[in-house]
Design a protein around this motif. Structure first.
Motif, PDB file in Angstrom:
ATOM      1  N   TYR A 175     -16.791  28.367  33.443  1.00 22.34           N
ATOM      2  CA  TYR A 175     -16.108  29.867  32.755  1.00 22.34           C
ATOM      3  C   TYR A 175     -14.831  29.112  32.334  1.00 22.34           C
ATOM      4  O   TYR A 175     -14.179  28.261  33.024  1.00 22.34           O
ATOM      5  N   VAL A 178     -11.540  34.444  32.347  1.00 28.63           N
ATOM      6  CA  VAL A 178     -12.409  35.291  32.159  1.00 28.63           C
ATOM      7  C   VAL A 178     -11.541  36.801  32.312  1.00 28.63           C
ATOM      8  O   VAL A 178     -10.376  37.078  32.951  1.00 28.63           O
ATOM      9  N   LEU A 236     -19.817  37.220  29.609  1.00 30.87           N
ATOM     10  CA  LEU A 236     -20.139  36.359  30.308  1.00 30.87           C
ATOM     11  C   LEU A 236     -21.364  36.559  31.455  1.00 30.87           C
ATOM     12  O   LEU A 236     -22.365  35.847  31.705  1.00 30.87           O
ATOM     13  N   CYS A 259     -18.785  28.302  29.080  1.00 34.09           N
ATOM     14  CA  CYS A 259     -18.733  29.782  28.667  1.00 34.09           C
ATOM     15  C   CYS A 259     -17.340  30.004  28.254  1.00 34.09           C
ATOM     16  O   CYS A 259     -16.328  30.288  28.974  1.00 34.09           O
TER      17      CYS A 259
END
Length: 342
Positions: A175, A178, A236, A259
């Protein structure tokens, strides 16, 4: 429960937390049976829908994990449980290695022993450290600069070695930043003391903070503030469902994928977005740089776009901010209701 019993269940660790709860929603929305295990150290019981099975406990409790896998026909694990605050990892490294690495080792062992074939892991761009090139590809050098990043990279390594030795495939999703919240208002970032910029900014916009600190204004970026790639938490979560289906369709293959959106925004651009969405001006205070913050950290997302059918649906920065703001405005009432029902 309105779940498809023809499919194996998915065990979601940390499913009462921020990202895990959104993955649970995405799985349920797609018809997957879901079992959540969470020790509720930072998660919230109300974040888990009643249509999911919930067990309060620790992922290192091997007998509990084995029982859940056996009783609910678990065929895949999505692993979100862990500690995520980078500065805290520097202050308390052994706790991070225990919580993120040692306990993950126990969970992987449980998966192998119980013959769970598919494992999705919540990894991080912190595995790259300070990248040599931006956007960052998955083939870039992995040299974390804090215990948090190392604890996650060690788990990636364990999964790769376990997959080579056992009938298991995995996907590690790295990630970037986020943010946002479920557009339907079912979940969002709720933990007190969060350090993520958009969460901090919407707290300031709703009067929970007096200002937002901007750490560093002399970076090698157009406006001097750090640039990050912000990904909406619902996008996500959708990537996890697509990755799960990919692992099942191709059981001999494993994956490591970034991501993100391949688009970065500076700290000041994010704060400008919050000002636009709220039609107000939040106070900004310039502070010294924090050690180890790179000038820019942006994903090269070409691999995930080529591998999965996943496509971003909420990549507009103002949309991310608006969803985070809507959640923040409803959060106080939700927490009050939760406390009164305890």
């Amino acid at each position: 429960m309105s779940q498809d019993r023809g499919r194996p269940a998915v065990l979601v660790t940390g499913g009462a937390g921020y990202i895990g709860s959104h993955a649970v929603l995405a799985l349920l929305d797609s018809g997957w049976p879901v079992v959540v295990i969470d020790n509720l150290t930072t998660g919230f019981r109300w974040a888990v829908p009643e249509t999911a099975v919930f067990a309060q406990g620790d992922i290192a409790d091997a007998p509990l994990v084995a029982r859940l896998i056996r009783e609910h026909r678990v065929g895949a694990i999505m692993h979100f449980a862990g500690s995520i605050v980078v500065p805290e990892s520097v202050e308390r490294p052994l706790e991070y290695y225990e919580n993120n690495t040692v306990k993950s080792r126990s969970l992987v062992a449980s998966a192998v022993e119980c013959r769970v074939r598919h494992f999705l892991f919540s990894s991080t761009a912190a595995t790259y450290g300070i990248p040599d090139e931006v956007p960052v590809r998955e083939t870039a050098r992995t040299e974390p600069i804090n215990p948090y990043g190392w604890s996650k990279l060690m788990t990636e390594r364990m999964l790769a070695d376990a997959a080579a030795a056992h009938p298991l495939n995995f996907c590690a999703l790295r990630y970037f930043n986020v943010a946002g919240a479920d557009p339907k208002g079912r979940s969002g970032q709720s933990t007190a003391g969060a350090t993520h910029l958009i969460k901090v900014a919407v707290e300031a916009a709703t009067g929970k903070r007096g200002h937002v600190s901007v750490f560093g204004s002399d970076y090698d970026t157009p406006d001097g503030t750090g640039i990050r790639d912000y990904i909406h938490v619902s996008d996500l979560a959708a990537a996890h469902v697509d990755a799960l289906e990919k692992l099942i369709a191709e059981p001999e293959r494993s994956h490591v994928m970034n991501c993100g959106y391949s688009r970065g925004f500076s700290v000041l651009e994010v704060l400008d977005s919050v000002d636009r969405v709220t039609n107000m001006k939040i106070e900004r205070r310039m502070e010294p740089r924090r050690a180890g913050d790179p000038d820019a950290l942006v994903a090269d997302n070409s691999r995930i776009l080529a591998t999965l059918p996943w496509r971003p649906r909420r990549a507009d920065l103002d949309t991310i901010v608006a969803d985070a703001l809507a959640w923040e405005r409803s959060l106080g009432q939700r927490l009050d209701e939760s406390r009164s029902s305890d």
